[in-house]
Every structure is written in structure tokens, then in C-alpha cells.
Design a protein around this motif. Sequence first.
Motif, PDB file in Angstrom:
ATOM      1  N   ALA A  30      46.450  26.088  27.515  1.00  0.00           N
ATOM      2  CA  ALA A  30      45.425  25.441  28.344  1.00  0.00           C
ATOM      3  C   ALA A  30      45.451  23.934  28.231  1.00  0.00           C
ATOM      4  O   ALA A  30      44.988  23.220  29.111  1.00  0.00           O
ATOM      5  CB  ALA A  30      44.047  25.964  27.957  1.00  0.00           C
ATOM      6  N   ILE A  31      46.003  23.435  27.122  1.00  0.00           N
ATOM      7  CA  ILE A  31      45.997  21.987  26.908  1.00  0.00           C
ATOM      8  C   ILE A  31      46.947  21.269  27.856  1.00  0.00           C
ATOM      9  O   ILE A  31      46.805  20.085  28.119  1.00  0.00           O
ATOM     10  CB  ILE A  31      46.387  21.663  25.456  1.00  0.00           C
ATOM     11  N   VAL A  32      47.944  22.000  28.358  1.00  0.00           N
ATOM     12  CA  VAL A  32      48.975  21.353  29.165  1.00  0.00           C
ATOM     13  C   VAL A  32      48.357  20.591  30.331  1.00  0.00           C
ATOM     14  O   VAL A  32      48.811  19.499  30.695  1.00  0.00           O
ATOM     15  CB  VAL A  32      49.982  22.399  29.667  1.00  0.00           C
ATOM     16  N   CYS A  33      47.297  21.180  30.896  1.00  0.00           N
ATOM     17  CA  CYS A  33      46.677  20.548  32.054  1.00  0.00           C
ATOM     18  C   CYS A  33      45.562  19.599  31.671  1.00  0.00           C
ATOM     19  O   CYS A  33      44.877  19.063  32.528  1.00  0.00           O
ATOM     20  CB  CYS A  33      46.149  21.621  33.019  1.00  0.00           C
ATOM     21  N   ALA A  34      45.329  19.410  30.362  1.00  0.00           N
ATOM     22  CA  ALA A  34      44.222  18.556  29.934  1.00  0.00           C
ATOM     23  C   ALA A  34      44.593  17.083  30.035  1.00  0.00           C
ATOM     24  O   ALA A  34      45.750  16.693  29.955  1.00  0.00           O
ATOM     25  CB  ALA A  34      43.835  18.882  28.500  1.00  0.00           C
ATOM     26  N   GLN A  35      43.609  16.238  30.157  1.00  0.00           N
ATOM     27  CA  GLN A  35      43.787  14.798  30.189  1.00  0.00           C
ATOM     28  C   GLN A  35      44.288  14.297  28.845  1.00  0.00           C
ATOM     29  O   GLN A  35      43.857  14.754  27.805  1.00  0.00           O
ATOM     30  CB  GLN A  35      42.440  14.147  30.515  1.00  0.00           C
ATOM     31  N   GLN A  36      45.234  13.378  28.842  1.00  0.00           N
ATOM     32  CA  GLN A  36      45.812  12.867  27.614  1.00  0.00           C
ATOM     33  C   GLN A  36      44.814  11.967  26.888  1.00  0.00           C
ATOM     34  O   GLN A  36      44.131  11.153  27.518  1.00  0.00           O
ATOM     35  CB  GLN A  36      47.096  12.080  27.923  1.00  0.00           C
ATOM     36  N   PRO A  37      44.706  12.102  25.555  1.00  0.00           N
ATOM     37  CA  PRO A  37      43.790  11.243  24.801  1.00  0.00           C
ATOM     38  C   PRO A  37      44.319   9.818  24.696  1.00  0.00           C
ATOM     39  O   PRO A  37      45.518   9.569  24.818  1.00  0.00           O
ATOM     40  CB  PRO A  37      43.744  11.927  23.430  1.00  0.00           C
ATOM     41  N   VAL A  38      43.415   8.880  24.485  1.00  0.00           N
ATOM     42  CA  VAL A  38      43.775   7.475  24.307  1.00  0.00           C
ATOM     43  C   VAL A  38      43.301   7.023  22.937  1.00  0.00           C
ATOM     44  O   VAL A  38      42.401   7.613  22.339  1.00  0.00           O
ATOM     45  CB  VAL A  38      43.146   6.586  25.403  1.00  0.00           C
ATOM     46  N   ALA A  39      43.909   5.963  22.433  1.00  0.00           N
ATOM     47  CA  ALA A  39      43.550   5.420  21.121  1.00  0.00           C
ATOM     48  C   ALA A  39      42.482   4.350  21.278  1.00  0.00           C
ATOM     49  O   ALA A  39      42.557   3.503  22.179  1.00  0.00           O
ATOM     50  CB  ALA A  39      44.784   4.835  20.442  1.00  0.00           C
ATOM     51  N   LEU A  40      41.480   4.404  20.419  1.00  0.00           N
ATOM     52  CA  LEU A  40      40.465   3.343  20.384  1.00  0.00           C
ATOM     53  C   LEU A  40      39.990   3.178  18.947  1.00  0.00           C
ATOM     54  O   LEU A  40      40.084   4.087  18.129  1.00  0.00           O
ATOM     55  CB  LEU A  40      39.303   3.646  21.337  1.00  0.00           C
ATOM     56  N   THR A  41      39.482   2.007  18.643  1.00  0.00           N
ATOM     57  CA  THR A  41      39.077   1.672  17.284  1.00  0.00           C
ATOM     58  C   THR A  41      37.566   1.485  17.217  1.00  0.00           C
ATOM     59  O   THR A  41      36.982   0.734  18.023  1.00  0.00           O
ATOM     60  CB  THR A  41      39.774   0.391  16.805  1.00  0.00           C
ATOM     61  N   LEU A  42      36.948   2.165  16.267  1.00  0.00           N
ATOM     62  CA  LEU A  42      35.513   2.019  16.009  1.00  0.00           C
ATOM     63  C   LEU A  42      35.307   1.162  14.776  1.00  0.00           C
ATOM     64  O   LEU A  42      36.016   1.325  13.771  1.00  0.00           O
ATOM     65  CB  LEU A  42      34.870   3.382  15.784  1.00  0.00           C
ATOM     66  N   THR A  43      34.339   0.284  14.845  1.00  0.00           N
ATOM     67  CA  THR A  43      33.920  -0.498  13.684  1.00  0.00           C
ATOM     68  C   THR A  43      32.467  -0.165  13.403  1.00  0.00           C
ATOM     69  O   THR A  43      31.608  -0.338  14.275  1.00  0.00           O
ATOM     70  CB  THR A  43      34.072  -2.002  13.940  1.00  0.00           C
ATOM     71  N   GLY A  90      23.240   7.092   3.047  1.00  0.00           N
ATOM     72  CA  GLY A  90      22.209   6.072   3.025  1.00  0.00           C
ATOM     73  C   GLY A  90      21.813   5.579   4.390  1.00  0.00           C
ATOM     74  O   GLY A  90      20.919   4.732   4.509  1.00  0.00           O
ATOM     75  N   PHE A  91      22.467   6.091   5.455  1.00  0.00           N
ATOM     76  CA  PHE A  91      22.167   5.658   6.815  1.00  0.00           C
ATOM     77  C   PHE A  91      21.883   6.875   7.687  1.00  0.00           C
ATOM     78  O   PHE A  91      22.345   7.985   7.403  1.00  0.00           O
ATOM     79  CB  PHE A  91      23.338   4.866   7.408  1.00  0.00           C
ATOM     80  N   ALA A  92      21.134   6.656   8.746  1.00  0.00           N
ATOM     81  CA  ALA A  92      20.821   7.730   9.675  1.00  0.00           C
ATOM     82  C   ALA A  92      22.006   7.964  10.597  1.00  0.00           C
ATOM     83  O   ALA A  92      22.615   7.017  11.091  1.00  0.00           O
ATOM     84  CB  ALA A  92      19.576   7.379  10.489  1.00  0.00           C
ATOM     85  N   GLY A  93      22.363   9.226  10.826  1.00  0.00           N
ATOM     86  CA  GLY A  93      23.451   9.547  11.734  1.00  0.00           C
ATOM     87  C   GLY A  93      23.127   9.141  13.158  1.00  0.00           C
ATOM     88  O   GLY A  93      21.967   9.016  13.556  1.00  0.00           O
ATOM     89  N   LYS A  94      24.176   8.938  13.960  1.00  0.00           N
ATOM     90  CA  LYS A  94      23.986   8.482  15.335  1.00  0.00           C
ATOM     91  C   LYS A  94      25.017   9.131  16.234  1.00  0.00           C
ATOM     92  O   LYS A  94      26.196   9.252  15.883  1.00  0.00           O
ATOM     93  CB  LYS A  94      24.107   6.964  15.415  1.00  0.00           C
ATOM     94  N   PHE A  95      24.575   9.583  17.409  1.00  0.00           N
ATOM     95  CA  PHE A  95      25.475  10.047  18.447  1.00  0.00           C
ATOM     96  C   PHE A  95      25.747   8.891  19.409  1.00  0.00           C
ATOM     97  O   PHE A  95      24.819   8.184  19.832  1.00  0.00           O
ATOM     98  CB  PHE A  95      24.866  11.222  19.223  1.00  0.00           C
ATOM     99  N   VAL A  96      27.019   8.697  19.778  1.00  0.00           N
ATOM    100  CA  VAL A  96      27.385   7.634  20.716  1.00  0.00           C
ATOM    101  C   VAL A  96      28.382   8.194  21.716  1.00  0.00           C
ATOM    102  O   VAL A  96      29.075   9.176  21.457  1.00  0.00           O
ATOM    103  CB  VAL A  96      28.005   6.418  19.989  1.00  0.00           C
ATOM    104  N   GLU A  97      28.461   7.547  22.864  1.00  0.00           N
ATOM    105  CA  GLU A  97      29.463   7.859  23.878  1.00  0.00           C
ATOM    106  C   GLU A  97      30.201   6.571  24.191  1.00  0.00           C
ATOM    107  O   GLU A  97      29.601   5.591  24.652  1.00  0.00           O
ATOM    108  CB  GLU A  97      28.805   8.437  25.131  1.00  0.00           C
ATOM    109  N   VAL A  98      31.507   6.546  23.933  1.00  0.00           N
ATOM    110  CA  VAL A  98      32.281   5.311  24.059  1.00  0.00           C
ATOM    111  C   VAL A  98      33.472   5.549  24.968  1.00  0.00           C
ATOM    112  O   VAL A  98      33.983   6.669  25.100  1.00  0.00           O
ATOM    113  CB  VAL A  98      32.759   4.806  22.683  1.00  0.00           C
ATOM    114  N   SER A  99      33.906   4.451  25.621  1.00  0.00           N
ATOM    115  CA  SER A  99      35.073   4.496  26.503  1.00  0.00           C
ATOM    116  C   SER A  99      36.128   3.484  26.113  1.00  0.00           C
ATOM    117  O   SER A  99      37.178   3.409  26.756  1.00  0.00           O
ATOM    118  CB  SER A  99      34.641   4.256  27.961  1.00  0.00           C
ATOM    119  N   ALA A 100      35.842   2.674  25.080  1.00  0.00           N
ATOM    120  CA  ALA A 100      36.795   1.668  24.607  1.00  0.00           C
ATOM    121  C   ALA A 100      36.454   1.339  23.170  1.00  0.00           C
ATOM    122  O   ALA A 100      35.428   1.787  22.634  1.00  0.00           O
ATOM    123  CB  ALA A 100      36.732   0.418  25.487  1.00  0.00           C
ATOM    124  N   SER A 101      37.304   0.546  22.525  1.00  0.00           N
ATOM    125  CA  SER A 101      37.023   0.116  21.158  1.00  0.00           C
ATOM    126  C   SER A 101      35.684  -0.596  21.115  1.00  0.00           C
ATOM    127  O   SER A 101      35.364  -1.406  21.995  1.00  0.00           O
ATOM    128  CB  SER A 101      38.138  -0.805  20.664  1.00  0.00           C
TER     129      SER A 101
END
Length: 767
Positions: A30-43, A90-101
Motif C-alpha cells: 500500500a505504501i507504493v502509492c503513498a506520498q513520499q516523506p520530506v526531511a524537516l528539522t524541529l528545534t 518537566g514540561f507539558a506535552g504539545k501537539f503541533v502540525e508543521v509543514s517545514a522546519s
Amino acid sequence: MPWYEWKATVGVLRHIPRVALALSGLLAAAIVCAQQPVALTLTVVDKTNAAIAGASVQEANGPLLGRTDTNGQLTIHCRIPCRLRIDAQGFAGKFVEVSASTTVQLDPASSSQQITVTAYRAPLGSLESPVTTRELSETALSTTASITMDGQLRQLPGVELFRRSSSLVANPTSQGISLRGLGSTSASRTLVIEDDVPLNDALGGWIHWEEQPELAIDRIEVVRGGASDLYGSSAIGGVVNVLAVRPASTLGVVRSSYGGLGTYDTSALLETKLGPWGLLAAGGAIGTDGFIQEAPYQRGPVDTASNMHGQNGLVDAEHNSGPLRLFVRVSGFNEARANGTAFQQNGTRIWRYATGADWQAPHNASATLRLYGSTEHYRQTFSSISNAPTPANPTCSYRCGETPTRFSLPSDNELGSVALWNQPIGAELLLIAGADVHDVRVWDREQTYGATATLTNLNDHQRDAAGFAEAMWTHRAWTATASGRIDWFQNFDAHLVVWNGSAWVPSPVQPPTSYETLFDPRMGISRKLGSHWALSASGFRAFRAPTPSELYRSTQVGNKLTLPNPSLLSERATGWETGVASQWRWGTIRTSYFDTQVNRPIVAVTTNPNSSPILLLRENLGQIESRGVGIDFELAPQRWLAVDGGYQYAHAVVSRGTQDLGNWIPEVARNMGTLNVRAFRPRLGTLTLQGRLSGIQYDDDANQFLLHGFFRLDAYGSHEFGSHLEVFAAGENLLDRSIEVSKTPTTTLATPRVARAGLQLRLGAAN
């Protein structure tokens, strides 16, 4: 083990590699037709923009992608947009949605919105959720005085086992968990899961609280209120979801402590990450030499210390390739218990195995598949207590001796599967659909002693198949959910044979067969009022099917013997709650009013209070009801200080029926409260104070045995020496209060004051 158990177990295990291989092939294709992942950096940084090292980054639906380095950075590969969860100690977890570094800022623990997945199988914040959810972070779990999971969960108001005692000294048949004031019997009215795999005992419905290696638990999510619409049987009071640590780096941790009453807890974890492959191994030993639970003024020569000695372990291997994660997990647990006299003992050995996949499909859709199973062997001995003098104690007049009455040797095989599809439609609608099957086979051989000694052998088969669907709509300040599930529950192929001295012959009366079709809907709505307030309401139907133990096995705690009832039907619950939530920079407060009615509840009714042991019988009564108010808060008035806890008032009574009408539900206190204070200074260390208050309650359905209220204070303190070594000390029941656990009819007490000390050694790349 009988030959047919070995044959069944080997047959199941033989097919697992084939199923896993077929699953891998299907999803890989099923992965064959999936969109290719891209690399991004989180700080990842804190409020002062200082880098946070070791922060974990995982996909919103679970797969762990890695941890940040010393500069707070991590490069990941994912398909745009990436929905991620970021956590750090020591920190509260967070959900984020990102499209770039990008740079992600985390707030100190308890100062930002709590987000859980369990309630609706999708990320949802505390202001958006129509139901009450709580999360115990890794910090909350590791800085608790208790070494057991049930003790850690008692940080939350309204959480209690069937009895007040710690699982370290409690009989397994009294380790069901109670939420929302609904109580329990030997079985739990709350479902406990790990990665969609149920942890409730397949035979009796109780929980093995020491089964999970301590260091392998990342956090725990608790959902209060019925959730059978998504999770099926037992989710009447709520769901406890244990989220496990996943391999993300090369790391080794050892944590060990020892203290009073010979209490010990040693756990180790090793994990490594090599490209797409991850491997994690964890295990440990936990136990106590225990104490005599009978009150000092009621003890006799027959009484001995209640204790427990157990070992646990697991191995988790996974492979991550773009949007696909495959895993295989095997775990084992072994324990031996002494339950207060020389003859009353039991032992448990469980092997669990699970395999599955998580696939991040195109257009933010996702799929989950789980295949799991378990094999359990259990043994237990029972006795009756006599007040008559014995040759060894001719002057004795109370609890002088005991006579063996029964030996039970049950075993079971469990198989199950879960399939789940998550599909967003536009920006406001999320659809979830799934199905699951849970199959349990039980073999129980029992020997009774006395003038009418018998030897019986019982086979039983239970199966629950279900399909469910949910729709979640969010629009500006509104969140609305609607879900439903249909279960087809069967109890069949039960067969009882008796040994007549020369051969096994069928019993004249065979267990009945039962089939039930159950529909459980749930609806909820919430409305945010500005940035800090929200109103919510929800209603549900839920059920709990009778366990094989409730149908066919007698259980005994102390001098109370509860007889089975093969004609039991499932419990059916109807409930609703409404609440107000408030979130600010310094924390979150949520209040709610709840009302749950359980029709034909399975309860233990006293039939002969004057016998020895006292006789009870499991029956479907008319109705019980629990209604009340709950308050939860998580506050951070200072960056170095976190305060959380709450209060629950539950008016829990028998509301309909011909017996015990108006009586309190046994083992449920009307007033319960908790307060936990955690202070952290890097140069000084961590100090935690935990207080728990519980009002009076009754130990029996007739409300004849009153258990007084109590206050308990625990403490935990730790200090780090560099980045690798931490030393800690903890004390439970610091005021050494005599906390009444049960009256059977003699009074038993909870754990007295216990202190322990230990250390934790951490080595690896995560530092």
C-alpha cells in the motif's frame, strides 16, 4: 499443563509469523502509492528559548520518531503536513502540525492544555473534550512514593481498587479498579489497555498491576465515564490507557530501591536505534515480605504475613519505513502471593504477545492493526478459619487454625485483533471506523476437600466481536462527537465433568449457553467561551460482560466465600455528565456533574452471614446508581512548583430491586480527595508531597460492616549528581495511620508506614 492446552498454545503461536508476514506484505504494497516523506528539522526550546535536550517527538497516533540532541534539534522524515506530539521531562506535552522546519516552545508542566488521545482515539485538548480526561506524565509516575501502578493512579481523585489495600498485599480477586463511584467485584468495571491490547485478566477481570516493567511506561491516560462505544466490555467507569516507551536512541537505565517490610523494586531498560530498526528490552523484580493484615487485637495463631514476589519483562522490536511502522512485542509476568494464612496462597504466570502496524496514509488518514494473545496459568488455595483450640494451641479461642477447603488450577488462552481507520474530511470533520474480536478459552480444574470431596474440570469459551464508528466535527469554538458500537457477545461450549473415582463423567447439570447483542452509543458536545473557558456535555451507553470466574469459579478473600452464578447476564449502564473547564497560563481546572445507572449489575449478595466462611452469591441485581460531582485541577503557580489533585463526591446506592434497596454500593466512599505538590530546583532536586483523603464506606452489600475514613500522606525526594546518577527516597503513610481495608468479619488493615531509598543510573545518547 494438560496436553490440549499445549496443543492450543502451540497452534496459535505457529500461525503468528504467517499472519505478521502477510500483514507486512499487504501494508508494504500500500505504501507504493503513498506520498513520499520530506526531511524537516524541529528545534525544541523552553520559554526562555533555551534548548531542551532529550525531548521525544512522535507522530500524533503514536510512532516515536526520535529525541532532540543537546541543541534541542531533531531531523525527521514525514509527509506534509506532519501531526506530531512533543514531550520533555518537566514540561507539558504539545501537539503541533508543521509543514517545514520550525521551532516549538514547551511550557512548564501543568501550565498548558492537556491533550489526550484515548477518549476519542484522536488528539483532543481539555477544553475541546466533552468528557473528563487526565494524564499522568512520566514525571508524575516517577516522582510518586508508591512503586505500583495502582498506587500511582491513586493520585487522581475517585480512583480506587475494589479494596483499599495496595496491590502488593492484596488478593488478586480484589484488584479490580473503580472509577466514578461504581465500585467493582473481583472484576473491574474499568478497562485497562496498552496499545489497544486489554490488560484485564481474561479469567477474572482483575488487573495485574505489577505486570508492566516500571521503566517501560511512558505515561498513562485516564478517561472517566462510559467508553464502550469505542472499547467494548468493561469500559463502564472509564478507560485507563498505559502508553509504553518506544525505542528511539541508544540508552540504558537502571532503577533500584529497597525499604521497610522488605519492599524492593528493581527495573532495567535497554534500547537502541539503528536506522529504521528499533529494539527495546525491559524487566525487573518487585515485591515485599509484607505484614499481617489482621488488626492486632484480632490476630490469632493462624495469621501470617501477606506478601508478594514477582518478576516482569518485555521485548519490543519495530521497523519504521516512512509512513509505515511494524512491531512485535512479547512480555512475561510471574508472581507468587501469600494471602494471610499458611494455606491461602496463589500464583500467576502470564505470557503476552502482540504484533501489528501503524500506517500514515495519504491526506492525513491513518490505519492501525493489532493482533494479540496471551497464555495464563493461575493457582489458588482456599481454607476456612476455626476458633476452636488445636493441639498446638490448646488455650487458643480465636483464629486458632484453618482447614483447606479447595484447590483451583485454572488456565486460559486469549486471542484478539483490532483494526482502525482514521479519515479526515476537510478541515472540520474526522471519521473513525474499526472492528475488533476478543476470544477467550478457559480450563479450570478444582479439588474440594472435606466430607464431600470432589474433583471437577470445566471448559468454557467466550467470544466478543464488534464493529464501531465515530464522527468528530470541529467548527470554530464547537466540538461535537457521535459514535456507536455493536457487540456480539457469546458464552458457549461450556462443559463440566466430574471425577467419580475411576473416570471423568459429565455433570448432571451443564452450564448454560448465552448470546447477547449490545448497542452502545455515545454523544458529546463542547463549546469554548473565549480563550479560557468551555462548557461540555455527553451521554453514553456501556456494558460489561460476566467473566468466566464470575460464572463458574468461587473466590475467597479472608473469611468471605463468594459463589459463582452460571446464569449471569452482562451489566448495562446508562450515564451522562456535564462540565465546565477553565484553562489559564497557570493551569487548568475542570468541574463536572455525573450520573451513571447500571442495570442488572453483577454484585456479591450475602446469603449466610453466620457460616464460616461467610457465604455470598453473585447475582444480577435490579440497578445501582452513582451520581455526584468531580473537580480536577493541574496548576503551576511557579515554574518550579506544580500542584494537582481534585475531589469527588459520589452518591452511590442500590436504586432499584428487591434486595439492599437504598444501601450504599460496597467499597465506595462518598467523599474522596487528593492533593499532590511537586517542587523542582535543578541545584536542589525534586520534592513531592501526596495527600489522599477518603470518607467512610461499607465492606458488604447489607451495609453491616463500616470502614472508617482516613487521611494518608506520602512523600518522595530525589537529587541528581551530574547527568547520569540520581538518588531518591520515599515514604508511604508517613503518619502511620491504621487504615481499615475490610471486615470479613475480622478487620484487616492497609500498609503501615514504609520508607525506602534507591538510585537511578542513566547512560546513553539521550543524555
